[in-house]
Design a protein around this motif. Structure first.
Motif, PDB file in Angstrom:
ATOM      1  N   ASP A 135       0.807  -1.048  -0.145  1.00 52.37           N
ATOM      2  CA  ASP A 135       0.327  -0.084  -0.059  1.00 52.37           C
ATOM      3  C   ASP A 135       1.209   0.942   0.047  1.00 52.37           C
ATOM      4  OD1 ASP A 135       1.268  -0.140   2.365  1.00 52.37           O
ATOM      5  OD2 ASP A 135      -1.167   0.299   3.612  1.00 52.37           O
ATOM      6  N   GLU A 136       2.234   0.611  -0.021  1.00 55.15           N
ATOM      7  CA  GLU A 136       2.916   2.183  -0.143  1.00 55.15           C
ATOM      8  C   GLU A 136       3.249   2.676  -1.652  1.00 55.15           C
ATOM      9  OE1 GLU A 136       4.172   3.388   3.071  1.00 55.15           O
ATOM     10  OE2 GLU A 136       3.003   1.752   3.610  1.00 55.15           O
ATOM     11  N   SER A 137       2.758   2.522  -2.757  1.00 52.74           N
ATOM     12  CA  SER A 137       3.160   2.328  -3.781  1.00 52.74           C
ATOM     13  C   SER A 137       2.580   4.185  -4.266  1.00 52.74           C
ATOM     14  CB  SER A 137       2.458   0.828  -4.911  1.00 52.74           C
ATOM     15  OG  SER A 137       2.533   1.779  -6.244  1.00 52.74           O
ATOM     16  N   PRO A 138       3.410   4.700  -5.240  1.00 51.47           N
ATOM     17  CA  PRO A 138       3.429   6.084  -5.001  1.00 51.47           C
ATOM     18  C   PRO A 138       1.928   6.166  -6.294  1.00 51.47           C
ATOM     19  CG  PRO A 138       5.446   5.655  -5.837  1.00 51.47           C
ATOM     20  CD  PRO A 138       4.892   4.180  -5.568  1.00 51.47           C
ATOM     21  N   THR A 139       2.175   5.534  -6.905  1.00 57.32           N
ATOM     22  CA  THR A 139       1.047   5.311  -8.305  1.00 57.32           C
ATOM     23  C   THR A 139      -0.323   4.840  -7.819  1.00 57.32           C
ATOM     24  OG1 THR A 139       1.481   3.287  -9.267  1.00 57.32           O
ATOM     25  CG2 THR A 139       2.713   5.474 -10.035  1.00 57.32           C
ATOM     26  N   ALA A 140      -0.247   4.195  -6.237  1.00 55.81           N
ATOM     27  CA  ALA A 140      -2.176   3.519  -5.878  1.00 55.81           C
ATOM     28  C   ALA A 140      -3.005   4.077  -5.604  1.00 55.81           C
ATOM     29  CB  ALA A 140      -1.352   2.568  -5.120  1.00 55.81           C
ATOM     30  N   ILE A 141      -3.766   4.425  -6.274  1.00 53.92           N
ATOM     31  CA  ILE A 141      -5.380   5.163  -5.327  1.00 53.92           C
ATOM     32  C   ILE A 141      -6.100   4.851  -4.563  1.00 53.92           C
ATOM     33  CG2 ILE A 141      -3.906   7.042  -6.825  1.00 53.92           C
ATOM     34  CD1 ILE A 141      -6.720   6.721  -8.261  1.00 53.92           C
ATOM     35  N   THR A 142      -6.629   5.593  -3.195  1.00 49.55           N
ATOM     36  CA  THR A 142      -7.610   4.494  -2.935  1.00 49.55           C
ATOM     37  C   THR A 142      -8.596   4.417  -4.009  1.00 49.55           C
ATOM     38  OG1 THR A 142      -8.625   7.132  -2.272  1.00 49.55           O
ATOM     39  CG2 THR A 142      -7.062   4.761  -1.026  1.00 49.55           C
ATOM     40  N   LEU A 143      -9.892   3.697  -3.061  1.00 50.48           N
ATOM     41  CA  LEU A 143     -11.543   4.291  -3.979  1.00 50.48           C
ATOM     42  C   LEU A 143     -12.014   5.251  -3.529  1.00 50.48           C
ATOM     43  CD1 LEU A 143     -14.108   2.193  -5.376  1.00 50.48           C
ATOM     44  CD2 LEU A 143     -14.739   1.672  -2.853  1.00 50.48           C
ATOM     45  N   SER A 144     -12.239   5.754  -2.876  1.00 55.11           N
ATOM     46  CA  SER A 144     -12.630   7.635  -2.626  1.00 55.11           C
ATOM     47  C   SER A 144     -12.071   8.247  -3.733  1.00 55.11           C
ATOM     48  CB  SER A 144     -12.429   8.167  -1.308  1.00 55.11           C
ATOM     49  OG  SER A 144     -11.102   8.118  -0.893  1.00 55.11           O
ATOM     50  N   LYS A 145     -10.550   8.513  -3.474  1.00 50.46           N
ATOM     51  CA  LYS A 145     -10.161   8.992  -5.335  1.00 50.46           C
ATOM     52  C   LYS A 145     -10.234   8.707  -6.210  1.00 50.46           C
ATOM     53  CE  LYS A 145      -6.043  11.784  -6.314  1.00 50.46           C
ATOM     54  NZ  LYS A 145      -5.303  12.149  -5.308  1.00 50.46           N
ATOM     55  N   LEU A 146     -10.180   7.466  -6.509  1.00 47.37           N
ATOM     56  CA  LEU A 146     -10.646   6.675  -7.762  1.00 47.37           C
ATOM     57  C   LEU A 146     -12.129   7.485  -8.270  1.00 47.37           C
ATOM     58  CD1 LEU A 146     -10.834   3.361  -9.523  1.00 47.37           C
ATOM     59  CD2 LEU A 146     -12.218   3.936  -9.642  1.00 47.37           C
ATOM     60  N   CYS A 147     -12.599   6.834  -7.644  1.00 44.32           N
ATOM     61  CA  CYS A 147     -14.464   7.450  -7.501  1.00 44.32           C
ATOM     62  C   CYS A 147     -14.822   9.238  -8.138  1.00 44.32           C
ATOM     63  CB  CYS A 147     -15.354   6.988  -6.314  1.00 44.32           C
ATOM     64  SG  CYS A 147     -15.195   5.444  -5.803  1.00 44.32           S
ATOM     65  N   LYS A 148     -13.799   9.892  -7.612  1.00 40.54           N
ATOM     66  CA  LYS A 148     -13.444  12.367  -7.363  1.00 40.54           C
ATOM     67  C   LYS A 148     -13.136  11.852  -8.615  1.00 40.54           C
ATOM     68  CE  LYS A 148     -11.935  15.965  -5.288  1.00 40.54           C
ATOM     69  NZ  LYS A 148     -11.857  16.419  -4.567  1.00 40.54           N
ATOM     70  N   VAL A 149     -12.224  10.967  -9.091  1.00 42.52           N
ATOM     71  CA  VAL A 149     -11.741  11.024 -10.337  1.00 42.52           C
ATOM     72  C   VAL A 149     -12.330  10.788 -11.441  1.00 42.52           C
ATOM     73  CG1 VAL A 149      -9.768  10.543 -12.240  1.00 42.52           C
ATOM     74  CG2 VAL A 149      -9.720  11.102  -9.533  1.00 42.52           C
ATOM     75  N   CYS A 201      -8.756  -1.522  -0.682  1.00 43.34           N
ATOM     76  CA  CYS A 201      -7.704  -1.369  -1.731  1.00 43.34           C
ATOM     77  C   CYS A 201      -7.473  -0.536  -2.650  1.00 43.34           C
ATOM     78  CB  CYS A 201      -8.530  -2.694  -2.852  1.00 43.34           C
ATOM     79  SG  CYS A 201      -9.222  -4.041  -2.348  1.00 43.34           S
ATOM     80  N   LYS A 202      -5.827  -0.677  -3.395  1.00 44.30           N
ATOM     81  CA  LYS A 202      -6.118   0.308  -3.737  1.00 44.30           C
ATOM     82  C   LYS A 202      -5.627  -0.064  -5.221  1.00 44.30           C
ATOM     83  CE  LYS A 202      -4.037   2.375  -0.201  1.00 44.30           C
ATOM     84  NZ  LYS A 202      -3.891   3.935  -0.060  1.00 44.30           N
ATOM     85  N   TYR A 203      -5.802   1.356  -6.739  1.00 42.98           N
ATOM     86  CA  TYR A 203      -6.030   0.901  -7.943  1.00 42.98           C
ATOM     87  C   TYR A 203      -4.487   1.975  -8.233  1.00 42.98           C
ATOM     88  CZ  TYR A 203     -10.797  -0.486  -6.644  1.00 42.98           C
ATOM     89  OH  TYR A 203     -11.209  -1.282  -5.788  1.00 42.98           O
ATOM     90  N   SER A 204      -4.375   1.010  -9.287  1.00 42.81           N
ATOM     91  CA  SER A 204      -2.991   1.243  -9.886  1.00 42.81           C
ATOM     92  C   SER A 204      -3.890   2.308 -11.287  1.00 42.81           C
ATOM     93  CB  SER A 204      -2.095   0.495 -10.509  1.00 42.81           C
ATOM     94  OG  SER A 204      -2.877  -0.498 -11.581  1.00 42.81           O
ATOM     95  N   VAL A 205      -3.123   3.546 -11.887  1.00 44.15           N
ATOM     96  CA  VAL A 205      -3.501   4.176 -12.341  1.00 44.15           C
ATOM     97  C   VAL A 205      -4.145   2.799 -14.116  1.00 44.15           C
ATOM     98  CG1 VAL A 205      -2.395   5.617 -15.101  1.00 44.15           C
ATOM     99  CG2 VAL A 205      -1.798   5.403 -13.001  1.00 44.15           C
TER     100      VAL A 205
END
Length: 72
Positions: A5-19, A49-53
Motif C-alpha cells: 500500500d506504499e506504492s506512489p501510483t496506487a490510489i484509494t477507492l474514494s479518490k478513484l471515484c472522485k476522479v 484496496c488500492k488501484y493502480s493507474v
C-alpha cells in the motif's frame, strides 16, 4: 505492481471515484463481478484496496462499454 500500500501510483477507492465521477458501489460491483481486480491488494480487516493507474483505466473503460452491450 508490488503488493504494497506504499506504492506512489496506487490510489484509494474514494479518490478513484472522485476522479472518474462514479459511485463507490459501481466500482464495487465491477470488483465483485471480476471485471476489475485491484492490482494492489492490501491484507487485513478494514484495509482498503488500492488501484493502480491501469486499474483506473479499466474501470473507466468498463463503465463506458458495459452499459452499451446487449445481453439478449
Amino acid at each position: 505492481m508490488a503488493d504494497s500500500d506504499e506504492s506512489p501510483t496506487a490510489i484509494t477507492l474514494s479518490k478513484l471515484c472522485k476522479v472518474l465521477g462514479v459511485s463507490p458501489r459501481k466500482v464495487q460491483y465491477l470488483r465483485e463481478s471480476d471485471v476489475v481486480i485491484p492490482s494492489v491488494s492490501v491484507v487485513g480487516r478494514g484495509r482498503s484496496c488500492k488501484y493502480s493507474v491501469e486499474d483506473v483505466v479499466r474501470v473507466y473503460l468498463a463503465l463506458s462499454v458495459l452499459p452499451q452491450l446487449s445481453y439478449s
